[in-house]
Design an enzyme around this catalytic site. Structure first.
Site, PDB file in Angstrom:
ATOM      1  N   ASP A   1     -18.464  26.631  31.504  1.00 27.44           N
ATOM      2  CA  ASP A   1     -18.339  28.030  31.910  1.00 27.44           C
ATOM      3  C   ASP A   1     -17.002  28.321  32.586  1.00 27.44           C
ATOM      4  OD1 ASP A   1     -20.773  28.515  30.881  1.00 27.44           O
ATOM      5  OD2 ASP A   1     -21.773  28.942  32.794  1.00 27.44           O
ATOM      6  N   ALA A   2     -16.559  27.383  33.435  1.00 22.12           N
ATOM      7  CA  ALA A   2     -15.321  27.625  34.175  1.00 22.12           C
ATOM      8  C   ALA A   2     -14.134  27.782  33.217  1.00 22.12           C
ATOM      9  CB  ALA A   2     -15.062  26.490  35.163  1.00 22.12           C
TER      10      ALA A   2
ATOM     11  N   ASP B   1     -14.505  31.170  31.593  1.00 20.09           N
ATOM     12  CA  ASP B   1     -14.088  32.199  32.542  1.00 20.09           C
ATOM     13  C   ASP B   1     -12.564  32.289  32.630  1.00 20.09           C
ATOM     14  OD1 ASP B   1     -16.731  32.750  33.034  1.00 20.09           O
ATOM     15  OD2 ASP B   1     -16.837  31.643  34.933  1.00 20.09           O
TER      16      ASP B   1
ATOM     17  N   SER C   1     -24.090  43.111  33.572  1.00 16.83           N
ATOM     18  CA  SER C   1     -23.452  41.866  33.939  1.00 16.83           C
ATOM     19  C   SER C   1     -23.110  41.967  35.436  1.00 16.83           C
ATOM     20  CB  SER C   1     -22.203  41.797  33.064  1.00 16.83           C
ATOM     21  OG  SER C   1     -21.598  40.595  33.101  1.00 16.83           O
ATOM     22  N   LEU C   2     -22.439  40.984  35.987  1.00 17.29           N
ATOM     23  CA  LEU C   2     -22.067  41.062  37.397  1.00 17.29           C
ATOM     24  C   LEU C   2     -20.586  40.734  37.568  1.00 17.29           C
ATOM     25  CD1 LEU C   2     -25.052  39.088  38.981  1.00 17.29           C
ATOM     26  CD2 LEU C   2     -24.549  41.514  39.364  1.00 17.29           C
TER      27      LEU C   2
ATOM     28  N   LYS D   1     -28.474  32.511  41.882  1.00 16.45           N
ATOM     29  CA  LYS D   1     -28.202  33.044  40.538  1.00 16.45           C
ATOM     30  C   LYS D   1     -28.626  31.990  39.535  1.00 16.45           C
ATOM     31  CE  LYS D   1     -24.621  35.277  37.744  1.00 16.45           C
ATOM     32  NZ  LYS D   1     -24.651  34.471  36.532  1.00 16.45           N
TER      33      LYS D   1
ATOM     34  N   ARG E   1     -31.936  40.866  27.447  1.00 16.99           N
ATOM     35  CA  ARG E   1     -30.898  41.803  27.869  1.00 16.99           C
ATOM     36  C   ARG E   1     -30.218  42.435  26.652  1.00 16.99           C
ATOM     37  NH1 ARG E   1     -25.742  40.019  31.476  1.00 16.99           N
ATOM     38  NH2 ARG E   1     -25.005  39.268  29.460  1.00 16.99           N
TER      39      ARG E   1
ATOM     40  N   GLU F   1     -35.126  36.061  35.584  1.00 16.38           N
ATOM     41  CA  GLU F   1     -34.444  35.084  34.740  1.00 16.38           C
ATOM     42  C   GLU F   1     -35.459  34.063  34.220  1.00 16.38           C
ATOM     43  OE1 GLU F   1     -31.247  35.812  34.478  1.00 16.38           O
ATOM     44  OE2 GLU F   1     -30.142  33.997  33.909  1.00 16.38           O
TER      45      GLU F   1
ATOM     46  N   CYS G   1     -33.738 -13.034  20.035  1.00 15.59           N
ATOM     47  CA  CYS G   1     -32.410 -12.542  20.423  1.00 15.59           C
ATOM     48  C   CYS G   1     -32.164 -12.787  21.927  1.00 15.59           C
ATOM     49  CB  CYS G   1     -32.322 -11.056  20.128  1.00 15.59           C
ATOM     50  SG  CYS G   1     -30.812 -10.290  20.692  1.00 15.59           S
TER      51      CYS G   1
HETATM   52  N1  LIG Z   1     -19.310  28.585  28.232  1.00 13.39           N
HETATM   53  C1  LIG Z   1     -19.234  29.596  27.398  1.00 13.39           C
HETATM   54  O1  LIG Z   1     -18.821  29.447  26.275  1.00 13.39           O
HETATM   55  C2  LIG Z   1     -19.701  30.928  27.854  1.00 13.39           C
HETATM   56  C3  LIG Z   1     -19.708  31.992  26.971  1.00 13.39           C
HETATM   57  C4  LIG Z   1     -20.141  33.228  27.432  1.00 13.39           C
HETATM   58  C5  LIG Z   1     -20.552  33.384  28.754  1.00 13.39           C
HETATM   59  N2  LIG Z   1     -20.538  32.304  29.583  1.00 13.39           N
HETATM   60  C6  LIG Z   1     -20.966  32.421  30.995  1.00 13.39           C
HETATM   61  O2  LIG Z   1     -21.955  33.398  31.118  1.00 13.39           O
HETATM   62  C7  LIG Z   1     -21.682  34.244  32.204  1.00 13.39           C
HETATM   63  C8  LIG Z   1     -21.362  35.575  31.607  1.00 13.39           C
HETATM   64  O3  LIG Z   1     -21.926  36.582  32.259  1.00 13.39           O
HETATM   65  P1  LIG Z   1     -23.227  37.374  31.926  1.00 13.39           P
HETATM   66  O4  LIG Z   1     -22.829  38.777  31.743  1.00 13.39           O
HETATM   67  O5  LIG Z   1     -24.043  36.790  30.868  1.00 13.39           O
HETATM   68  O6  LIG Z   1     -23.972  37.156  33.266  1.00 13.39           O
HETATM   69  P2  LIG Z   1     -23.311  37.356  34.671  1.00 13.39           P
HETATM   70  O7  LIG Z   1     -22.731  36.078  35.124  1.00 13.39           O
HETATM   71  O8  LIG Z   1     -22.433  38.545  34.695  1.00 13.39           O
HETATM   72  O9  LIG Z   1     -24.574  37.643  35.557  1.00 13.39           O
HETATM   73  C9  LIG Z   1     -25.521  38.645  35.245  1.00 13.39           C
HETATM   74  C10 LIG Z   1     -26.789  37.966  34.972  1.00 13.39           C
HETATM   75  O10 LIG Z   1     -27.154  37.122  36.047  1.00 13.39           O
HETATM   76  C11 LIG Z   1     -28.518  36.859  35.937  1.00 13.39           C
HETATM   77  N3  LIG Z   1     -29.109  36.529  37.230  1.00 13.39           N
HETATM   78  C12 LIG Z   1     -29.556  35.292  37.584  1.00 13.39           C
HETATM   79  N4  LIG Z   1     -30.040  35.277  38.821  1.00 13.39           N
HETATM   80  C13 LIG Z   1     -29.915  36.536  39.303  1.00 13.39           C
HETATM   81  C14 LIG Z   1     -30.237  37.140  40.549  1.00 13.39           C
HETATM   82  N5  LIG Z   1     -30.764  36.435  41.566  1.00 13.39           N
HETATM   83  N6  LIG Z   1     -29.984  38.460  40.698  1.00 13.39           N
HETATM   84  C15 LIG Z   1     -29.426  39.192  39.705  1.00 13.39           C
HETATM   85  N7  LIG Z   1     -29.084  38.658  38.484  1.00 13.39           N
HETATM   86  C16 LIG Z   1     -29.323  37.355  38.290  1.00 13.39           C
HETATM   87  C17 LIG Z   1     -29.101  38.035  35.226  1.00 13.39           C
HETATM   88  O11 LIG Z   1     -29.697  37.534  34.059  1.00 13.39           O
HETATM   89  C18 LIG Z   1     -27.941  38.892  34.838  1.00 13.39           C
HETATM   90  O12 LIG Z   1     -28.026  39.340  33.495  1.00 13.39           O
HETATM   91  C19 LIG Z   1     -20.527  33.656  32.931  1.00 13.39           C
HETATM   92  O13 LIG Z   1     -20.988  32.797  33.933  1.00 13.39           O
HETATM   93  C20 LIG Z   1     -19.815  32.854  31.859  1.00 13.39           C
HETATM   94  O14 LIG Z   1     -19.135  31.748  32.379  1.00 13.39           O
HETATM   95  C21 LIG Z   1     -20.128  31.119  29.163  1.00 13.39           C
HETATM   96 ZN   LIG Z   2     -30.063  -9.547  18.688  1.00  6.26          ZN
END
Ligand SMILES: NC(=O)c1ccc[n+]([C@@H]2O[C@H](COP(=O)([O-])OP(=O)(O)OC[C@H]3O[C@@H](n4cnc5c(N)ncnc54)[C@H](O)[C@@H]3O)[C@@H](O)[C@H]2O)c1
Ligand SMILES: [Zn+2]
Length: 663
Positions: A31-32, A35, A80-81, A107, A128, A163, A408
């Site tokens: 994810d990092a 991002d 999203s957030l 989260k 969603r 979630e 063996c």
């Molecule tokens: N690795 C990859 O290839 C890849 C690709 C796409 C997205 N991502 C990851 O996905 C995220 C993208 O953002 P997003 O829009 O899907 O979500 P977001 O990080 O913007 O967060 C929104 C989501 O958080 C969730 N959530 C979990 N606990 C919660 C709580 N206590 N309160 C409120 N919401 C809560 C909800 O489902 C909400 O939809 C990022 O972290 C990104 O790194 C990764």
């Molecule tokens: Zn063997």
């Protein structure tokens, strides 16, 4: 490369990753790193707004390329957030809303669902999706989220948002049971589960999810999350410092949780204030997500080794350049099986993403082919045993390699180590290095040889001190009270797990010789022992060297009889218990009245079985009692009562268990 090209390239990358992530749940990059790509794109677009492409992934709720199946329009968009990675950003956020009350919650790293009830009955469940339109998953969810209440005690239209996650323990157990179909991580496991065609089969394979609520409303007005739901853990406080403390608090216990969290959500606590703060295109302004440093790191795959296991399995183990992830330095990781290596196209020299979750053994999630320079080398599974050189057999869908030579030497050494290990004879003072040395020397050939070792003999070895020698001999002597259950584990019978050993004891087997004399028919009659395991047990004990070994252990005074602690509770005590001989179904959450601690489902099952009840997974006409812990919906108990099943609440259950002498 000019800015326009870079923007186009980043756009394409982010969109490709979004499709994978929001589709099947795959994340080829940590994810990092994702991002970082998105941040770079956002920075370039901020400077050159005229270059932002029409299909830009910025400023909108990212979604799968297309929604499959029936959809529904959300009453309010699911957003999203905004993200923060530093405390500074959190302070700025809090200062913008000076004097207000904040709520900080875990989260969860799963996928969000909208669960809608009309007059107390489950109406529909939607993903969603695009943020405005979600995909209906109501029927799937009935199977794969068994804990989701079908009914709630509230009138009107009530929407619960939260979630859905796959517990780490569920994920690990599923991967253990399906080495040919590994789920890369719990999040993709959860996402993949909701797109499966046959959710019923998924539930049977224990591929199930849990739902944690983070908010609810009735007709658009915020209300408390209705009873029957589990909520995300949360803190309420004022001011940046309290918020930051809560973020640390949540982050600190991240490794101990049974689910993944990727951050903490900070939001205005008062619904009116949250709404008043407004929204931008994809995010509410009254909330922000603090992201913890990644638990997934990139490193280099240096080599693959093929150690021979105690029953002849030759699994791939990777050595990676040391990397600090999830609180520990990782150098060795499991690659599970050759098929996985082939399908993930892993090569020596590859950059790989290493993940570690809680206690779960690190796993090379994937290779990153885009980072290759051409010097990478294909990983070729061995054709012959690295120890005895006999030809390896290829077995199962995972294309695992097996050495089938019973003589063996590497297998023999692994078996000795296993016998000495904690789950078997538990010879504390005897380390693997010494076992290896003594086995090489021919002093230790079989398990019974341990008991003939003398201090004089050991002192003949270089670097063996008197204290260690005495320690070893003492610890071997005091380990003789192995008992049937641990002896069965220590014998390393193919296809028999630790659970099998436990169940053989609970089924009333008293001596290892009795198990050896059992037929496959006798064994399949025991709960959870299937025909394959039964045949494997029979074949194992039919081997002459196994019988000789048992005799040799007996001669040396090793106890191979069932210990009191592994017996089913005595008929005399269990005779008074209403549980004896009954068929029960366990549901809900249980708390141990002695410690006040939550108690796991397997532990409740064990206690109930010790009181001589049998457990089943779902209520039928044959069920005697539904043992209901906390958070059990009226729908479930109602259905049981209709079938004539008595619902037993947990305080009564604990009383029964106490009467039966189980606790
Ligand atoms: N690795 C990859 O290839 C890849 C690709 C796409 C997205 N991502 C990851 O996905 C995220 C993208 O953002 P997003 O829009 O899907 O979500 P977001 O990080 O913007 O967060 C929104 C989501 O958080 C969730 N959530 C979990 N606990 C919660 C709580 N206590 N309160 C409120 N919401 C809560 C909800 O489902 C909400 O939809 C990022 O972290 C990104 O790194 C990764
Ligand atoms: Zn063997």
């Amino acid at each position: 490369m000019d800015v326009g090209e870079r923007i186009a390239e980043l756009t394409a990358q982010v969109k490709r990753l979004n499709d994978l992530y929001y589709g099947a749940g795959d994340s080829p990059l940590p994810d990092a790193d994702y991002d970082a790509l998105k941040d770079e794109l956002a920075a370039l677009v901020a400077e050159h707004p005229e270059l932002e492409p029409a299909d830009s992934p910025l400023g909108k709720v990212n979604a799968p390329a297309e929604l499959t199946g029936p959809t529904v329009r959300h009453a309010r968009p699911m957003l999203s957030l905004a993200k923060a990675t530093s405390e500074e950003q959190i302070r700025t956020f809090c200062e913008r809303f000076g004097g207000q009350v904040f709520r900080v919650s875990e989260k969860l790293d799963g996928l969000s669902l909208s669960v809608v009830y009309t007059d107390g009955r489950l109406d529909y469940v939607a993903t969603r999706g695009t943020g405005t339109v979600g995909e209906l998953v109501t029927e799937k969810v009935r199977h794969v989220i068994p804990g989701l209440p079908a009914e709630i005690d509230a009138p009107g239209r009530v929407e619960v948002r939260g979630e859905a996650v796959m517990l780490r323990s569920v994920w690990a157990a599923y991967n253990e049971a399906h080495p040919e179909r590994i789920l890369t991580n719990p999040r993709s496991g959860a996402a993949g589960t909701l797109v499966l065609k046959d959710p019923e089969a998924a539930a049977q394979a224990k591929r199930v999810l849990r739902f944690f609520a983070f908010g609810a409303d009735r007709g658009g007005d915020a209300i408390d999350v209705p009873a029957g739901f589990e909520s995300v853990a949360q803190y309420v406080g004022t001011g940046a410092e309290e918020v930051i403390d809560a973020i640390h608090e949540i982050g600190g216990r991240r490794d101990d949780l049974d689910y993944d969290i990727d951050g903490a959500v900070v939001r205005l606590h008062e619904p009116a204030a949250f709404d008043a703060a407004g929204f931008n295109s994809a995010e509410p302004r009254g909330a922000i997500a603090f992201k913890y440093p990644p638990e997934e790191k990139l490193t280099t795959l240096l080599a693959v080794q093929w150690p021979v296991g105690k029953i002849g399995r030759v699994p791939p183990r990777a050595k990676v350049a040391p990397v600090f992830v999830g609180g520990v330095t990782v150098e060795n990781i499991t690659l599970h099986n050759p098929r996985l290596i082939r399908e993930r196209d892993l090569r020596i020299g590859d950059t790989v993403a290493v993940v570690r979750r809680g206690d779960v053994i690190p796993f090379a999630g994937r290779s990153l082919p885009e980072m290759r320079d051409g010097s990478e080398v294909e990983i070729v599974p061995p054709t012959h045993c690295p120890s005895c050189e006999s030809e390896l057999e290829v077995r199962g869908t995972g294309e695992e390699r097996w050495c089938v030579n019973l003589q063996c030497p590497a297998q023999a050494t692994r078996r000795l180590m296993h016998w000495a290990s904690r789950q078997a004879a538990d010879m504390e003072g005897v380390g693997d290095v010494w076992i290896e040395k003594l086995a090489e020397d021919g002093v230790l050939k079989r398990r019974s040889d341990f008991y003939d070792l003398t201090t004089e003999q050991l002192l003949g070895y270089e670097r063996m001190g008197e204290v260690s020698a005495q320690n070893m001999v003492d610890s071997i002597a005091s380990s003789k009270d192995v008992g049937l259950r641990r002896a069965l584990i220590g014998l390393a019978i193919p296809m028999a797990s630790e659970g099998t050993a436990k169940r053989l004891c609970l089924a009333g087997y008293e001596r290892v010789e009795d198990v050896a004399a059992a037929t496959a028919e006798d064994l399949v009659a025991i709960r959870d022992i299937g025909p394959k395991a039964a045949e494997s047990i029979v074949a194992f004990f039919a081997r002459p060297e196994v019988r000789e070994e048992i005799a040799a252990l007996r001669e040396r005074g090793v106890n191979l009889d069932v210990l009191a602690e592994d017996r089913p509770v005595d008929t005399a005590a269990a005779g008074d218990s209403p549980l004896k001989g009954r068929s029960v179904v366990i549901t809900g959450a249980f708390t141990d009245p002695r410690s006040g601690a939550k108690i796991s489902r397997p532990d409740v099952t064990r206690l109930v079985e010790q009181a001589a009840a049998t457990t089943a997974s779902s209520v039928s006409a044959n069920t005697d009692y539904l043992l209901a812990g906390a958070n059990v919906g009226a729908a479930k108990t109602g259905k049981a009562e209709k079938l004539g099943v008595t619902v037993v609440r947990q305080d009564e259950l604990w009383r029964w268990l106490a009467e039966a002498g189980v606790i």
